[in-house]
Design an enzyme around this catalytic site. Structure first.
Site, PDB file in Angstrom:
ATOM      1  N   VAL A  93      -2.809   3.532   3.115  1.00  0.00           N
ATOM      2  CA  VAL A  93      -2.569   2.502   2.111  1.00  0.00           C
ATOM      3  C   VAL A  93      -2.805   1.128   2.720  1.00  0.00           C
ATOM      4  O   VAL A  93      -2.281   0.818   3.793  1.00  0.00           O
ATOM      5  CB  VAL A  93      -1.116   2.590   1.583  1.00  0.00           C
ATOM      6  CG1 VAL A  93      -0.847   1.502   0.556  1.00  0.00           C
ATOM      7  CG2 VAL A  93      -0.838   3.966   1.000  1.00  0.00           C
ATOM      8  N   CYS A  94      -3.589   0.309   2.029  1.00  0.00           N
ATOM      9  CA  CYS A  94      -3.837  -1.066   2.455  1.00  0.00           C
ATOM     10  C   CYS A  94      -2.938  -1.980   1.644  1.00  0.00           C
ATOM     11  O   CYS A  94      -3.255  -2.339   0.512  1.00  0.00           O
ATOM     12  CB  CYS A  94      -5.305  -1.428   2.256  1.00  0.00           C
ATOM     13  SG  CYS A  94      -5.695  -3.078   2.839  1.00  0.00           S
ATOM     14  N   LEU A  95      -1.805  -2.305   2.221  1.00  0.00           N
ATOM     15  CA  LEU A  95      -0.839  -3.204   1.593  1.00  0.00           C
ATOM     16  C   LEU A  95      -0.381  -4.157   2.693  1.00  0.00           C
ATOM     17  O   LEU A  95       0.162  -3.713   3.708  1.00  0.00           O
ATOM     18  CB  LEU A  95       0.329  -2.393   1.017  1.00  0.00           C
ATOM     19  CG  LEU A  95       1.374  -3.128   0.200  1.00  0.00           C
ATOM     20  CD1 LEU A  95       0.750  -3.778  -1.031  1.00  0.00           C
ATOM     21  CD2 LEU A  95       2.480  -2.168  -0.221  1.00  0.00           C
TER      22      LEU A  95
END
Length: 183
Positions: free
Chosen positions: A111-113
Site C-alpha cells: 500500500v502506498c500511503l
C-alpha cells in the site's frame, strides 16, 4: 554477579507462587498504546476490524473497507495490520489481502500511503490509517503510484479506468491479470 543470581532466584520464586498458572505477560508500551487506539476507534460504518488470532493478539488484526462512493463502490477490501512492539514510533505494516486494480496498491498488496512511510509520526494512530485507506478508495492518487499502469489509465482516461475497476471487481481480467471477485 551475585545480584544477578538473586534476581533469577526471585523470578523462580514468583513463578513457583503462581499456583501453576503461567506468569502474567507484561505488555510492551506499543501494546498499551495499541490497546488505547483500538478502544478509541471511531470507524465509519463502511469499515470493520477483526482479530483472527483472538483478542489476545492485538498486534495482528484485519480491517475490511467497503467504499460507499467512488470507483470502488460496492467492493470489499481486506487489509492486514502487523504492529511492531515499538509502535507508535514505527508505523504498522499494512498489506491489502484483496487483489485490486488500484494505482496506490500493487498486485502483491503493498500500500502506498504517505502516513505509512515518510509522513508517519507517533501522534498518528490506527484510526488515522484506516481513514487513509478509506480515502485511497474514494480518491485514488495517480501522482504517487505503486501500480503505474493503473495510475496512467486513471490520469489519461478516467472512463477506461472506471471500466477496468468494475471488470476487476467483478472477477475479470484487466490486461493479462485476473482479479478475483470482490463485490
Amino acid at each position: 554477579m551475585i545480584k544477578l543470581f538473586k534476581v533469577k532466584e526471585r523470578q523462580r520464586e514468583i513463578a513457583a507462587n503462581a499456583n501453576g498458572k503461567p506468569p502474567v505477560k507484561k505488555q510492551s508500551a506499543g501494546e498499551l498504546r495499541l490497546h488505547r487506539d483500538i478502544s478509541e476507534l471511531n470507524l465509519q460504518k463502511t469499515c470493520t476490524i477483526s482479530f483472527p488470532n483472538g483478542k489476545d493478539d492485538l498486534m495482528n488484526f484485519e480491517v475490511t473497507v467497503r467504499p460507499d462512493e467512488g470507483y470502488y463502490l460496492g467492493g470489499t477490501f481486506m487489509f492486514t495490520f502487523q504492529v511492531s512492539p515499538v509502535y507508535p514510533h514505527e508505523a504498522p505494516k499494512v498489506k491489502c489481502k484483496t487483489k485490486v486494480y488500484h494505482p496506490n496498491i500493487d498486485l502483491e498488496g503493498n500500500v502506498c500511503l504517505n502516513i505509512l512511510r515518510e509522513d508517519w509520526k507517533p501522534v498518528l494512530n490506527i484510526n488515522t490509517i484506516i481513514y487513509g485507506l478509506f480515502h485511497l478508495f474514494t480518491q485514488p492518487n495517480y501522482e504517487d503510484p505503486l501500480n503505474h499502469d493503473a495510475a496512467a489509465v486513471l490520469r489519461d482516461n478516467p472512463k477506461m479506468f472506471e471500466s477496468n475497476v468494475r471488470r476487476a471487481m467483478a472477477g475479470g481480467y484487466v490486461g493479462q491479470t485476473l482479479f478475483p471477485r470482490c463485490m
